[in-house]
Design an enzyme around this catalytic site. Structure first.
Site, PDB file in Angstrom:
ATOM      1  N   ARG A 243      53.140 -41.710 -13.774  1.00 53.22           N
ATOM      2  CA  ARG A 243      54.166 -41.603 -14.832  1.00 53.22           C
ATOM      3  C   ARG A 243      53.672 -40.567 -15.835  1.00 53.22           C
ATOM      4  O   ARG A 243      53.144 -40.903 -16.884  1.00 53.22           O
ATOM      5  CB  ARG A 243      54.368 -42.977 -15.484  1.00 53.22           C
ATOM      6  CG  ARG A 243      55.607 -43.154 -16.278  1.00 53.22           C
ATOM      7  CD  ARG A 243      55.563 -42.454 -17.652  1.00 53.22           C
ATOM      8  NE  ARG A 243      54.882 -43.179 -18.695  1.00 53.22           N
ATOM      9  CZ  ARG A 243      54.106 -42.596 -19.617  1.00 53.22           C
ATOM     10  NH1 ARG A 243      53.862 -41.306 -19.623  1.00 53.22           N
ATOM     11  NH2 ARG A 243      53.533 -43.320 -20.555  1.00 53.22           N
ATOM     12  N   LYS A 261      44.160 -34.569 -23.032  1.00 55.67           N
ATOM     13  CA  LYS A 261      43.809 -35.675 -23.950  1.00 55.67           C
ATOM     14  C   LYS A 261      42.353 -35.540 -24.392  1.00 55.67           C
ATOM     15  O   LYS A 261      42.019 -35.765 -25.549  1.00 55.67           O
ATOM     16  CB  LYS A 261      44.007 -37.028 -23.258  1.00 55.67           C
ATOM     17  CG  LYS A 261      45.464 -37.388 -22.980  1.00 55.67           C
ATOM     18  CD  LYS A 261      46.142 -38.083 -24.147  1.00 55.67           C
ATOM     19  CE  LYS A 261      47.595 -38.379 -23.849  1.00 55.67           C
ATOM     20  NZ  LYS A 261      48.334 -38.956 -24.974  1.00 55.67           N
ATOM     21  N   GLU A 333      45.698 -43.616 -18.821  1.00 55.53           N
ATOM     22  CA  GLU A 333      46.742 -42.719 -19.312  1.00 55.53           C
ATOM     23  C   GLU A 333      47.787 -42.467 -18.231  1.00 55.53           C
ATOM     24  O   GLU A 333      47.446 -42.099 -17.093  1.00 55.53           O
ATOM     25  CB  GLU A 333      46.083 -41.390 -19.723  1.00 55.53           C
ATOM     26  CG  GLU A 333      46.959 -40.475 -20.526  1.00 55.53           C
ATOM     27  CD  GLU A 333      47.234 -40.961 -21.939  1.00 55.53           C
ATOM     28  OE1 GLU A 333      46.280 -41.277 -22.670  1.00 55.53           O
ATOM     29  OE2 GLU A 333      48.422 -41.021 -22.313  1.00 55.53           O
ATOM     30  N   ASP A 334      49.023 -42.670 -18.591  1.00 54.67           N
ATOM     31  CA  ASP A 334      50.158 -42.300 -17.740  1.00 54.67           C
ATOM     32  C   ASP A 334      50.120 -42.918 -16.344  1.00 54.67           C
ATOM     33  O   ASP A 334      50.455 -42.256 -15.347  1.00 54.67           O
ATOM     34  CB  ASP A 334      50.318 -40.771 -17.699  1.00 54.67           C
ATOM     35  CG  ASP A 334      50.783 -40.227 -19.057  1.00 54.67           C
ATOM     36  OD1 ASP A 334      50.800 -41.006 -20.035  1.00 54.67           O
ATOM     37  OD2 ASP A 334      51.139 -39.047 -19.142  1.00 54.67           O
ATOM     38  N   ASP A 356      46.362 -45.968 -23.669  1.00 52.78           N
ATOM     39  CA  ASP A 356      46.930 -45.122 -24.718  1.00 52.78           C
ATOM     40  C   ASP A 356      48.443 -45.304 -24.833  1.00 52.78           C
ATOM     41  O   ASP A 356      48.996 -45.314 -25.935  1.00 52.78           O
ATOM     42  CB  ASP A 356      46.595 -43.670 -24.353  1.00 52.78           C
ATOM     43  CG  ASP A 356      46.898 -42.702 -25.454  1.00 52.78           C
ATOM     44  OD1 ASP A 356      46.802 -43.094 -26.631  1.00 52.78           O
ATOM     45  OD2 ASP A 356      47.228 -41.548 -25.139  1.00 52.78           O
ATOM     46  N   ASP A 357      49.113 -45.430 -23.697  1.00 50.81           N
ATOM     47  CA  ASP A 357      50.579 -45.504 -23.709  1.00 50.81           C
ATOM     48  C   ASP A 357      51.071 -46.830 -24.275  1.00 50.81           C
ATOM     49  O   ASP A 357      52.095 -46.883 -24.946  1.00 50.81           O
ATOM     50  CB  ASP A 357      51.123 -45.289 -22.289  1.00 50.81           C
ATOM     51  CG  ASP A 357      50.675 -43.941 -21.759  1.00 50.81           C
ATOM     52  OD1 ASP A 357      51.039 -42.927 -22.363  1.00 50.81           O
ATOM     53  OD2 ASP A 357      49.911 -43.911 -20.772  1.00 50.81           O
ATOM     54  N   ASN A 498      58.530 -37.993 -24.209  1.00 50.30           N
ATOM     55  CA  ASN A 498      57.962 -36.658 -24.014  1.00 50.30           C
ATOM     56  C   ASN A 498      58.238 -36.185 -22.597  1.00 50.30           C
ATOM     57  O   ASN A 498      58.435 -37.014 -21.710  1.00 50.30           O
ATOM     58  CB  ASN A 498      56.442 -36.712 -24.223  1.00 50.30           C
ATOM     59  CG  ASN A 498      56.082 -37.131 -25.623  1.00 50.30           C
ATOM     60  OD1 ASN A 498      56.642 -36.636 -26.580  1.00 50.30           O
ATOM     61  ND2 ASN A 498      55.156 -38.065 -25.731  1.00 50.30           N
TER      62      ASN A 498
END
Ligand SMILES: NC(=O)C1=CN([C@@H]2O[C@H](COP(=O)(O)OP(=O)(O)OC[C@H]3O[C@@H](n4cnc5c(N)ncnc54)[C@H](OP(=O)(O)O)[C@@H]3O)[C@@H](O)[C@H]2O)C=CC1
Ligand SMILES: CC(=O)C(=O)O
Ligand SMILES: [Mg+2]
Length: 642
Positions: A243, A261, A333-334, A356-357, A498
Site C-alpha cells: 500500500r 522516510k 511503513e505502507d 507510521d501509518d 497522498n
C-alpha cells in the site's frame, strides 16, 4: 573494504588499492589469508601494513601470471594486466575493482567526499591534487550551486533523481541541502514526488539504497542483514510495498518509501545516516502492470500470503533483533491493512516497533486538531468526527482521538469512541454491518441506519470535523464541502491522502467551496490560496512531523517498547510548537523550516514519557531532555581531514 598503504604502492605501481569482501574471496589463497589476518588486527577496518602489502602485491601478481600474461598489451601500448581488454565476451574475467589508494577513491566515497570543498591542505595530504580544479569552495556555495541546478529542472522526477544522485555522491551535502531548504525539497524527496519515483523505480533504479529481502532469501535473512555495510543500525524502515501511499501495490518498487522516510529521519530528526537502514520485503506483487513491466525489479509472482508470508516476516523480525539487539527501532511503513494491524500487535510485545501509518499519522492529526480548537473554540470532546476511509490511518487517528478525549474527560474509551464515525468503501460503519467488519473497524460500528454516500453521512451525522483517509482523490466533492460549511461556521477539513493526486480535495477547493471558512490541512503540500483578497496557508498534516522526533526520543532514551502515551506526548509537543503567528496565517502546524527544533521537543517529550513508564534503559535520565536531544543530532557540516 580494505586499503593498501599508499607508500607501498608507490614502488609497486600497477596493482594496489582497495577491494571489497567479494573481490577478496577470489584472491589467490595467501592473499585471502593475509587479508583476513589484517582484518582481525585492524578490528574490521582492514588497513594493511607496509611489509604485508608488498608481499600481497607480489602474490597477487604471481597469481595473475597463471591467468594472463602480464605482457599482454592492448593497442596503444597500455598493459592489459588482467586480460580484461583482450578477453572475448565468452571468456570469463575477474571483475577487479582494484583502485589506487589515492584521493580518487575518496572522491568516489559519498560518506567522505566533499568535492570542491576539499581544502588545499586536504588535497595535498589526501592525494587529490590534479583530481580537482584549483578552486576551493565552501559548503554553503555548494548548496547554492546545487539549489540553482535543481531549480533548473521543471519535472519533479528529475529533481528527485538529482537529489538521489547527490546522496550517492556527497552525503553531507545532500543532508545540508535538505536541512537548509527543507520546505522546498520535502516535496522532492518525499510526497508527492516519491510516489512517482516508486511507480517508475524500476526504470530509474541505479544503485541499491537499501536491502531487498525477497522470498528467495528465506532461511538466509540474517546473512542478508550482514551484507549491509553499516553495522551500528538504530532504525529500520521496512515496507512490503503493498500500500504505497494511495497508489496501491507497487511491490518491490516501494523501496523509494523507506529510503525517503529514512532521509527524513536524518534531516528532520538528526539520526546519523549510517544508523538508518531501508528495507523492502519482496513477497511478490498483485499489480499486473508491474508483473508485465520489463523493467520491474521485483519477484515476478503474485503475493505470498498466509503462512508463507508470516514465516518470512517472522524470520525477518527475529533476525533483526538477533543482529542489532533489543533497541533497534523497526518502523513499519505502507503495509496493507490486512497485515499492518496484525504485525503491530504481534511484534509490539516483543520488539521496538512503530507503525507510521497507524500511529505516526494519528499523532500528527491529533496535534492538528488540538491546534484547530484555537480556531473553533471548545474542546475535542465537543466535536463530532467523520472519516472517509476506515483503514490504518483512519482507525489509527480515531483511536488516538478517543484516547485523548478519554484522558481529558475521564469518560471511558467506549463512550468517547461514540463521537467518532467512519465511512469505508461500503458506506457508514454501523452496527448492522458488525459481523462482516474487519477487526480494526468493529469498535467504530455505532447504532445508525445504513448510509451509503459520504454527503448523506455528513448530513446525517453533522460532523464538525471531516477527515479524509481513503486514498481516493476528489472524494470531498463540492457538495460534501458545502454541506460541511452549511453545518459549521468553521468546518475542520483534513484531506490526508497522498500523493497529491489522491488528496480528497485540494486546498483551493476546500477554501473556495467553504467561502474561506474551512480550517484545512492536507497530507501532501499545497501552495497558499488567495480567496477574496485573503491568503490562506494550508498546513501539511503528514506523519513526517512526528516520526523523526518520535524515533529520536525512543533512541536517545534507549526505549524498548512503544506505548500509546508516547504518541500523545508527541502530539502535545508538536501542538505546543505552533505559535499565534502561525495561527494568524491559518496554519495549524509550525512551519517545517523549524523542524529540527520541533523534533527535539517531540523527542524530549517522548523520552520523558519513556522514562516515566519505565521503558527507558539509558540511565540516568538527562536533566534537560530538549538540550540532550539537540546534542544527539547529526550535523551535515563537513569534517576536516587530517
Ligand atoms: N498524511 C499522512 O501523514 C498519511 C496519509 N496516509 C494516506 O491515507 C490514505 C489511506 O491510507 P491507509 O489508511 O493506510 O489505507 P487503507 O487501505 O488501510 O485504508 C483505506 C480506507 O479507505 C477506504 N476507501 C477506499 N476507497 C473509498 C471510497 N471511494 N469511499 C470510501 N472509502 C474508501 C477503504 O475502504 P474498505 O475498508 O472498505 O476497503 C479503507 O477503509 C493513503 O492515501 C495514504 O497515503 C496514510 C498515512 C499517513
Ligand atoms: C505519509 C505516509 O506515510 C503515507 O501516505 O503513507
Ligand atoms: Mg506511509
Amino acid at each position: 573494504m580494505f586499503s593498501l598503504n599508499r607508500s607501498s604502492f608507490v614502488n609497486n605501481t600497477s596493482i594496489s588499492g582497495s577491494f571489497s569482501y567479494r573481490q577478496r574471496k577470489i584472491l589467490p589463497t595467501k592473499v585471502v589469508a593475509l587479508a583476513a589476518s589484517n582484518r582481525e588486527k585492524s578490528n574490521g577496518s582492514l588497513v594493511m601494513e607496509n611489509e604485508n602489502t608488498t608481499t600481497a602485491l607480489q602474490e597477487m601478481r604471481d597469481g595473475y601470471k597463471d591467468v594472463v600474461s602480464p605482457k599482454t598489451a592492448v593497442s596503444g601500448g597500455v598493459m592489459d594486466v588482467y586480460g580484461e581488454d583482450t578477453a572475448s565476451e565468452d571468456q570469463p574475467v575477474t571483475p577487479w575493482a582494484v583502485t589506487v589508494a589515492s584521493g580518487y577513491s575518496l572522491l568516489r566515497d559519498p560518506h567522505h567526499n566533499k568535492g570542491l570543498a576539499f581544502s588545499t591542505k586536504e588535497r595535498d595530504s589526501h592525494y587529490l591534487r590534479g583530481l580537482l580544479p584549483p578552486t576551493v569552495v565552501s559548503q554553503d556555495l555548494q548548496v547554492k550551486k546545487m539549489m540553482h541546478n535543481i531549480r533548473q529542472y521543471q519535472v519533479p522526477l528529475q529533481r528527485y533523481m538529482a537529489m538521489m544522485d547527490l546522496q550517492e555522491r556527497n552525503q553531507r551535502l545532500f543532508y545540508k541541502l535538505l536541512i537548509d531548504h527543507v520546505e522546498e525539497l520535502l516535496p522532492v524527496v518525499y510526497t508527492p514526488t516519491v510516489g512517482e519515483a516508486c511507480q517508475k523505480y524500476g526504470s530509474i533504479f541505479s544503485r541499491p539504497q537499501g536491502l531487498f529481502i525477497s522470498l528467495k532469501e528465506k532461511g538466509k535473512i540474517l546473512e542478508v542483514l550482514r551484507n549491509w555495510p553499516e553495522k551500528n543500525i538504530q532504525v529500520i524502515v521496512v515496507t512490503d510495498g503493498e500500500r504505497i501511499l494511495g497508489l496501491g501495490d507497487l511491490g518491490c518498487q516501494g523501496m523509494g518509501i523507506p529510503v525517503g522516510k529514512l532521509s527524513l529521519y536524518t534531516a528532520l530528526g538528526g539520526i546519523r545516516p549510517s544508523a538508518c537502514l531501508p528495507i523492502t520485503i519482496d513477497v511478490g506483487t498483485n499489480n499486473e502492470k508491474l508483473l508485465e513491466d520489463e523493467f520491474y525489479i521485483g519477484l515476478r509472482q503474485r503475493r505470498a500470503t498466509g503462512q508463507e508470508y508470516a514465516e518470512l516476516l517472522h524470520e525477518f523480525m527475529t533476525a533483526v533483533k538477533q543482529n542489532y539487539g533489543e533497541k533497534i527501532l523497526i518502523q513499519f511503513e505502507d503495509f496493507a491493512n490486512h497485515n499492518a494491524f496484525d504485525l503491530l500487535e504481534k511484534y509490539g510485545a516483543t520488539h521496538l516497533v512503530f507503525n507510521d501509518d497507524i500511529q505516526g499519522t494519528a499523532s500528527v492529526v491529533l496535534a492538528g486538531l488540538i491546534s484547530a480548537m484555537k480556531f473553533v473554540g471548545g474542546n475535542l470532546a465537543d466535536q463530532t468526527f467523520l472519516f472517509l476511509g476506515a483503514g490504518e490511518a483512519g482507525t489509527g487517528i480515531a483511536e488516538l482521538i478517543a484516547l485523548e478525549i478519554s484522558k481529558q474527560t475521564n469518560m471511558p474509551l467506549e463512550e468517547t469512541r461514540k463521537k467518532i464515525w467512519l465511512v469505508d468503501s461500503k458506506g457508514l460503519i454501523v452496527n448492522s454491518r458488525l459481523e462482516s467488519l474487519q477487526h480494526f473497524k468493529k469498535p467504530w460500528a455505532h447504532e445508525h441506519e445504513p448510509v451509503k454516500e459520504l454527503v448523506d453521512a455528513v448530513n446525517e451525522i453533522k460532523p464538525t470535523v471531516l477527515i479524509g483517509t481513503s486514498g481516493k482523490g476528489k472524494t470531498f466533492t463540492k457538495e460534501v464541502v458545502e454541506a460541511m460549511a452549511s453545518l459549521n461556521e468553521k468546518p475542520i477539513i483534513f484531506s490526508l491522502s497522498n500523493p497529491t493526486s489522491q488528496s480528497e480535495c485540494t486546498a483551493e477547493e476546500a477554501y473556495t467551496w467553504s467561502q474561506g471558512r474551512a480550517i484545512f490541512a492536507s497530507g501532501s503540500p499545497f501552495d497558499p490560496v488567495e480567496y477574496e483578497g485573503k491568503v490562506f496557508v494550508p498546513g501539511q498534516a503528514n506523519n513526517a512531523y512526528i516520526f523523526p522526533g518520535f524515533g529520536l526520543g525512543l533512541i536517545m532514551s534507549g526505549a524498548i517498547r512503544v506505548h500509546d502515551d508516547m504518541l500523545l506526548a508527541a502530539s502535545e509537543a508538536l501542538a505546543s510548537q505552533a505559535s499565534q503567528e502561525n495561527f494568524d496565517k491559518g496554519l495549524l502546524y509550525p512551519p517545517f523550516k523549524n523542524i529540527r527544533k520541533i523534533s527535539a521537543h517531540i523527542a524530549a517529550n517522548v523520552a520523558r514519557k519513556a522514562y516515566e513508564l519505565g521503558l527507558a534503559t539509558r540511565l540516568p535520565q538527562p536533566k534537560d531532555l530538549v538540550k540532550y536531544a539537540e546534542s544527539c543530532m547529526y550535523s551535515p557540516a563537513y569534517r576536516t581531514y587530517r
